[in-house]
Design an enzyme around this catalytic site. Structure first.
Site, PDB file in Angstrom:
ATOM      1  CD  GLU A  88      -2.498  -1.213   2.784  1.00  0.00           C
ATOM      2  OE1 GLU A  88      -2.166  -0.388   3.659  1.00  0.00           O
ATOM      3  OE2 GLU A  88      -3.357  -2.075   2.981  1.00  0.00           O
ATOM      4  N   GLY A 107       2.089   4.932  -0.514  1.00  0.00           N
ATOM      5  CA  GLY A 107       1.479   6.229  -0.798  1.00  0.00           C
ATOM      6  C   GLY A 107       2.572   7.207  -1.202  1.00  0.00           C
ATOM      7  NE  ARG A 108       6.445   9.278   3.402  1.00  0.00           N
ATOM      8  CZ  ARG A 108       6.059  10.089   4.395  1.00  0.00           C
ATOM      9  NH1 ARG A 108       6.303  11.375   4.324  1.00  0.00           N
ATOM     10  NH2 ARG A 108       5.456   9.608   5.467  1.00  0.00           N
ATOM     11  NE  ARG A 149       5.382  14.898   5.479  1.00  0.00           N
ATOM     12  CZ  ARG A 149       6.659  14.696   5.668  1.00  0.00           C
ATOM     13  NH1 ARG A 149       7.536  15.554   5.195  1.00  0.00           N
ATOM     14  NH2 ARG A 149       7.072  13.637   6.314  1.00  0.00           N
ATOM     15  CE1 TYR A 206       3.421  13.605  11.437  1.00  0.00           C
ATOM     16  CE2 TYR A 206       3.731  14.626   9.293  1.00  0.00           C
ATOM     17  CZ  TYR A 206       2.959  13.899  10.179  1.00  0.00           C
ATOM     18  OH  TYR A 206       1.722  13.470   9.774  1.00  0.00           O
ATOM     19  CB  CYS A 260      -1.087  34.264  14.144  1.00  0.00           C
ATOM     20  SG  CYS A 260      -1.303  35.660  13.061  1.00  0.00           S
TER      21      CYS A 260
HETATM   22  N1  LLP Z   1      -1.509   1.939   4.518  1.00  0.00           N
HETATM   23  C1  LLP Z   1      -1.928   2.370   5.716  1.00  0.00           C
HETATM   24  C2  LLP Z   1      -2.811   1.521   6.499  1.00  0.00           C
HETATM   25  C3  LLP Z   1      -1.501   3.614   6.203  1.00  0.00           C
HETATM   26  O1  LLP Z   1      -1.917   4.044   7.401  1.00  0.00           O
HETATM   27  C4  LLP Z   1      -0.642   4.409   5.407  1.00  0.00           C
HETATM   28  C5  LLP Z   1      -0.175   5.716   5.874  1.00  0.00           C
HETATM   29  C6  LLP Z   1      -0.245   3.918   4.146  1.00  0.00           C
HETATM   30  C7  LLP Z   1      -0.695   2.674   3.732  1.00  0.00           C
HETATM   31  C8  LLP Z   1       0.660   4.680   3.218  1.00  0.00           C
HETATM   32  O2  LLP Z   1       1.897   4.887   3.795  1.00  0.00           O
HETATM   33  P1  LLP Z   1       3.091   5.552   2.941  1.00  0.00           P
HETATM   34  O3  LLP Z   1       3.508   4.556   1.879  1.00  0.00           O
HETATM   35  O4  LLP Z   1       2.583   6.796   2.339  1.00  0.00           O
HETATM   36  O5  LLP Z   1       4.146   5.814   3.951  1.00  0.00           O
HETATM   37  N2  LLP Z   1       1.219  12.415   7.369  1.00  0.00           N
HETATM   38  C9  LLP Z   1       2.438  11.662   7.542  1.00  0.00           C
HETATM   39  C10 LLP Z   1       2.309  10.258   7.024  1.00  0.00           C
HETATM   40  C11 LLP Z   1       1.163   9.500   7.639  1.00  0.00           C
HETATM   41  C12 LLP Z   1       1.017   8.121   7.094  1.00  0.00           C
HETATM   42  C13 LLP Z   1      -0.258   7.511   7.542  1.00  0.00           C
HETATM   43  N3  LLP Z   1      -0.511   6.207   7.023  1.00  0.00           N
HETATM   44  C14 LLP Z   1       3.594  12.401   6.860  1.00  0.00           C
HETATM   45  O6  LLP Z   1       3.363  13.481   6.326  1.00  0.00           O
HETATM   46  O7  LLP Z   1       4.739  11.967   6.926  1.00  0.00           O
END
Ligand code: LLP
Length: 433
Positions: free
Chosen positions: A289, A291-292, A328, A332, A358
């Protein structure tokens, strides 16, 4: 012949590059985009998204692997459409994300539904649209899905999200696979829940799920997780619960800085596939899965320097993007590279790049040595393709920025800039009594 500036190599190179002193996205200078579309502006490169997809496509070749894009990273329906047409399935965490998949015209049969708090209406539409699998996070959720499926006379395909108690070695806010996290079911307790699932009406067990965190840059936590899950799958087989897939979740890290190290996706998949074979777990599909890693380095946030403020200790460049556009760093303490859009290569100075919101937390970059900036200059905030627009808010009554995709020498607006009127329109005045 184009003269690509060698002094700065953007992390999204080659799709983000300098020609002479000007920063381009594919064949379009960012300066032109700011003139036409104003700032702050999210600019994505189509070629870069395709290249990230192709890395996965190459790694999964000849293997039984499904890539379900973790669309919380960037859920613009054009990005969903692009990745859907390239062959991705989707990892969703809300009914809203499911509706976006549908709005993008993508079939829902490769959708997996994660998340700890699925509401009844969300479960209902997921059943109606016939998604591939629910990733279950608690016994209560399992019972609720069984009940709703029974009422609708549908069968729900389920996996249980196992919490393998593995340290992903990432920021604590984006680490999910430890005992103290709210996610998943403790690996020790999961067997009992699978047994329960096998007795519940309208539930079909199809897989095992997990996700240990995000921005993971080392292979080791995945190896640990795979070993634990494979042992668990063998235990399930012993009690005659035969699964069709193992979902390892997302989390594969990207380079935010050119010196960052990341691991090779192919290495992970080769290990995983070999382990399955070695343990006689044939025909089990692997799901990832990411994303990033599919979109993160494919976007920048274009912003304009509004003011330069020099204090006794600092140079502040106050820009027109803020923590409401890219939170971000505030949340973080994340690093995003800063590129000058016109790289004049003059004297360098240290800057704190901050927004107009602000809050002292409203910073984008601290203590960065950059070519000297002046009011009106443009900068590009790197690696803004993931978790930037999706985490944007209207804080300080700031409208959300526009998003565009550049495709060679064309661009498409994929999200209109929000107007202040649109924000006000949703609010209602009380009568004065
Ligand atoms: N699957 C599940 C169940 C997840 O909770 C997430 C991300 C992904 C897949 C995708 O993960 P990736 O491949 O994108 O790392 N807002 C944070 C990242 C939060 C990720 C939440 N879950 C940031 O800006 O670093």
């Amino acid at each position: 012949m184009t003269n690509i500036n060698q002094k700065i190599t953007p992390v999204g190179f080659p799709h983000f590059h300098y020609i002479n002193e000007d920063l381009y996205v594919e064949n379009i200078p960012l300066k032109i985009l700011s003139e036409k579309l104003d700032t702050p502006l999210y600019v994505y490169s189509r070629a870069s998204i395709r290249e990230s997809w192709n890395k996965y496509a190459k790694a999964i070749k000849d293997k039984n692997v499904l890539i379900c894009y973790g669309m919380k990273a960037n859920s613009n329906i054009s990005i969903v459409k692009e990745l859907g047409f390239l062959g991705a399935g989707f990892d969703i965490v809300s009914g809203g994300e499911l509706k976006k998949v549908i709005a993008a015209g993508i079939n829902t049969n490769k959708v997996v539904f994660s998340g700890v708090g699925k509401k009844s209406w969300e479960i209902k539409i997921a059943l109606e649209y016939g998604i591939k699998c629910f990733n279950i996070e608690s016994e209560s959720e399992l019972r609720k899905i069984s009940k709703i499926s029974n009422i609708l006379n549908k069968n729900a395909n389920i996996s249980i999200r196992i919490n393998p108690n593995v340290d992903a070695n990432t920021h604590p806010y984006i680490s999910t696979g430890l005992k103290e996290n709210k996610f998943g079911i403790d690996i020790e307790e999961s067997l009992a829940l699978y047994k329960l699932a096998s007795t519940l009406p309208n539930i079909k067990i199809v897989g095992i799920d997990c996700h240990i965190g995000s921005q993971i840059t080392e292979l080791a936590p995945y190896i640990d997780t795979i070993n634990k899950i494979i042992n668990f799958a063998k235990k399930l087989h012993k009690i005659n619960i035969n699964i069709e897939h193992i979902d390892l979740g997302g989390g594969l890290g990207i380079k935010y800085h050119n010196n960052d190290k990341i691991f090779n996706i192919e290495e992970l998949l080769v290990f995983f596939a070999a382990k399955l074979k070695e343990n006689n777990l044939h025909n089990i599909q692997i799901i990832l899965e990411p994303g990033r890693s599919l979109v993160g380095n494919s976007g920048i946030l274009l912003s304009k320097v509004e003011y330069i403020k020099t204090t006794l200790t600092k140079n502040f460049a106050i820009i027109d993007a803020a923590m409401n556009d890219i939170m971000r760093p505030a949340l973080y303490q994340a690093y995003h590279g800063i590129l000058p859009v016109y790289n004049k290569n003059n004297n360098k100075q240290y800057y704190d790049i901050v927004g107009p919101v602000c809050e002292s937390a409203d910073w984008i970059a601290k203590n960065r040595l950059l070519s000297s900036l002046k009011e009106g200059d443009l900068i590009a905030i790197e690696s803004a393709g993931a978790y930037c627009m999706t985490m944007a808010s209207n804080y300080n009554s700031r409208p959300k920025a526009a998003e565009i995709i550049v495709d060679k020498d064309k661009y498409y607006i994929i999200r209109q800039r929000e107007s202040i009127e649109e924000i006000i329109q949703k609010e209602l005045l009380i009568p004065i009594e």
